[in-house]
Structure formats: structure tokens, C-alpha cells
Design a protein around this motif. Structure first.
Motif: not given
Length: 87
Positions: A39-46, A63-76
Motif C-alpha cells: 500500500t502507499g502512494n509508491t507501494g513502499n508500505v506492506t 502497516n509496516v515500512k521496510g522489508p518484512v516476511r511471515e514469521g518476523d517479530i515486530l516491536c510495537l
């Protein structure tokens, strides 16, 4: 300082973020269950669906900015707000 894991280079970064924010604001860890799309104007948000580590029954869309994949842990730092779904 320990060397970052070769398979998961984000490990060291997450540890440093958790350590630096623990004293100022509470954090929650969430695991990415599914990548929903770009998503995002240029598709830079997942857009991803995450499940909280401490409460596996609760999941939200973020919404996450940067490279992510299934199984990653986010620090919210903020976990009450949910992203709107893609159209």
C-alpha cells in the motif's frame, strides 16, 4: 556486543530497540502471520496481519515500512490502533 544472526539480521536491531524503549514506554511484541499486500502512494508500505506474542487470540492489521516476511517479530510501540484494509 554479539554478532547478528546470519539467518535473521533483524535480531540484534530488535534487541537494541527493546532495550532503549523499555524505560520510557511499554512495548508489545507481535509475530507476522500473513502478508496482505502493498500500500502507499509508491507501494513502499506492506500491510500485515500480526498476532500478539503475549495474547495469541488477538490479531490486528498493521502497516509496516521496510522489508518484512511471515514469521518476523515486530516491536510495537503503539498497539491499540489498527490499519484500514486495502481496497
Amino acid at each position: 556486543t554479539p554478532s547478528p544472526d546470519k539467518k535473521h539480521p533483524k535480531t540484534l536491531y530488535l534487541q537494541s530497540v527493546a532495550c532503549s524503549t523499555m524505560d520510557t514506554a511499554p512495548i508489545k511484541l507481535a509475530k507476522i502471520n500473513r502478508v496482505l499486500g502493498r500500500t502507499g502512494n509508491t507501494g513502499n508500505v506492506t500491510q500485515v496481519r500480526v498476532e500478539f506474542i503475549d495474547d495469541p487470540n488477538r490479531s490486528i492489521i498493521r502497516n509496516v515500512k521496510g522489508p518484512v516476511r511471515e514469521g518476523d517479530i515486530l516491536c510495537l510501540l503503539e498497539w491499540e490502533r489498527e490499519a484500514r484494509r486495502l481496497r
